[in-house]
Write an enzyme that holds these catalytic residues in place. Structure first.
Site: not given
Ligand code: IPE
Ligand code: IPE
Ligand code: MG
Length: 246
Positions: A195, A21-22, A72, A24-26, A69, A189, A197
């Site tokens: 969490r 995870d992360g 999105r 998008g924020r990265w 997902n 995680r 998820s």
């Molecule tokens: C969980 O991450 C799913 C994957 C890492 C593929 P999300 O970023 O989708 O989770 P939530 O929505 O923040 O709980």
């Molecule tokens: C995890 O990173 C990748 C997937 C869920 C596919 P995110 O895309 O959830 O990144 P954040 O949590 O928004 O930073």
């Molecule tokens: Mg995420």
């Protein structure tokens, strides 16, 4: 001793699962689009897979795309699916070189045709590899998995293949997408979220959980080592007392 040798000296988790995870924020931290984060996340996947194989992890399961997902923006979903196809194409050699067998869990039929076909091709081509099993959780949701298992068991009950009083944990296990995998020992995680998820709810019943602040694209061997070392210092009691274990 180098990091990998050091880890090998201790008890390793047989099954390591990671919620990556992360991304998008990265990207946002760098003033870039979320997609840039996903692209850089692929590098972390490649490194982690290779490192786990070298350490001697038997089963590595990566949460790559959840059933949620799909909600999105279409553009992001399309990019993720395209990244999946291109990575599978590129990584076949790396998988073979490291003797890794590819596996997938989730509602795989719901993937775009190209992704589905590519995935199946790589799964087939790596079937004979006898090293680590790499499982990608794609369009995966634990609740969907449990629903799917219940439907399959119900059909067998209806056709007198299974009687209701014989339904036990083994039968339930055998109908999950993870039927050929052991329970999760360590779940990591990244990105500071605490969490699950909708990931592997049944299979993490007794997993050790490790949450880290690092965003997935920055995840390196040092982070993997930190989590495994932490795991190696825990006492897993499975309901027993500490005295019973010694
Ligand atoms: C969980 O991450 C799913 C994957 C890492 C593929 P999300 O970023 O989708 O989770 P939530 O929505 O923040 O709980
Ligand atoms: C995890 O990173 C990748 C997937 C869920 C596919 P995110 O895309 O959830 O990144 P954040 O949590 O928004 O930073
Ligand atoms: Mg995420």
């Amino acid at each position: 001793m180098d990091t990998i040798e050091n880890l090998k000296a201790g008890t390793l988790p047989t099954h390591l699962a990671i919620i990556m995870d992360g991304n998008g924020r990265w990207a946002r931290q760098r003033g870039k689009m979320r997609i840039f984060g996903h692209e850089n996340g692929v590098k972390a996947v490649r490194e982690t897979v290779e490192n786990c194989a070298k350490i001697g992890i038997e089963y590595l399961t990566l949460y790559a795309f959840s059933t949620e997902n799909w909600k999105r923006p279409k553009r992001e979903v399309d990019t993720l699916m395209n990244l999946l196809v291109s990575s599978l194409k590129k990584e076949l050699k790396t998988l073979d070189k490291n003797n890794i067998k590819l596996n997938a869990i989730g509602n795989i039929q719901s993937l775009p045709k190209k992704a589905y076909t590519e995935l199946h091709e790589v799964i087939e081509k790596t079937q004979k590899n006898s090293g680590m099993t790499l499982t990608l959780a794609l369009s995966y949701g634990a609740r969907e998995e449990i629903k799917h298992a219940l439907q399959e068991i119900s059909v067998k009950v209806k056709n007198n293949i299974i009687s209701p009083e014989n339904i036990d944990e083994t039968i339930i296990n055998n109908h999950l997408y993870t039927h050929n995998l052991p329970d999760v020992d360590l779940l990591i995680r990244t990105s500071g979220e605490h969490r699950i998820s909708n990931f592997l709810l049944w299979q993490i019943a007794y997993a050790e959980l490790y949450f880290m602040e690092v965003f997935w694209p920055d995840f390196r061997l040092e982070h993997l080592a930190e989590a495994i070392k932490n795991y190696q210092n825990r006492e897993r009691r499975f309901g027993k007392t500490s005295e019973q274990l010694n």
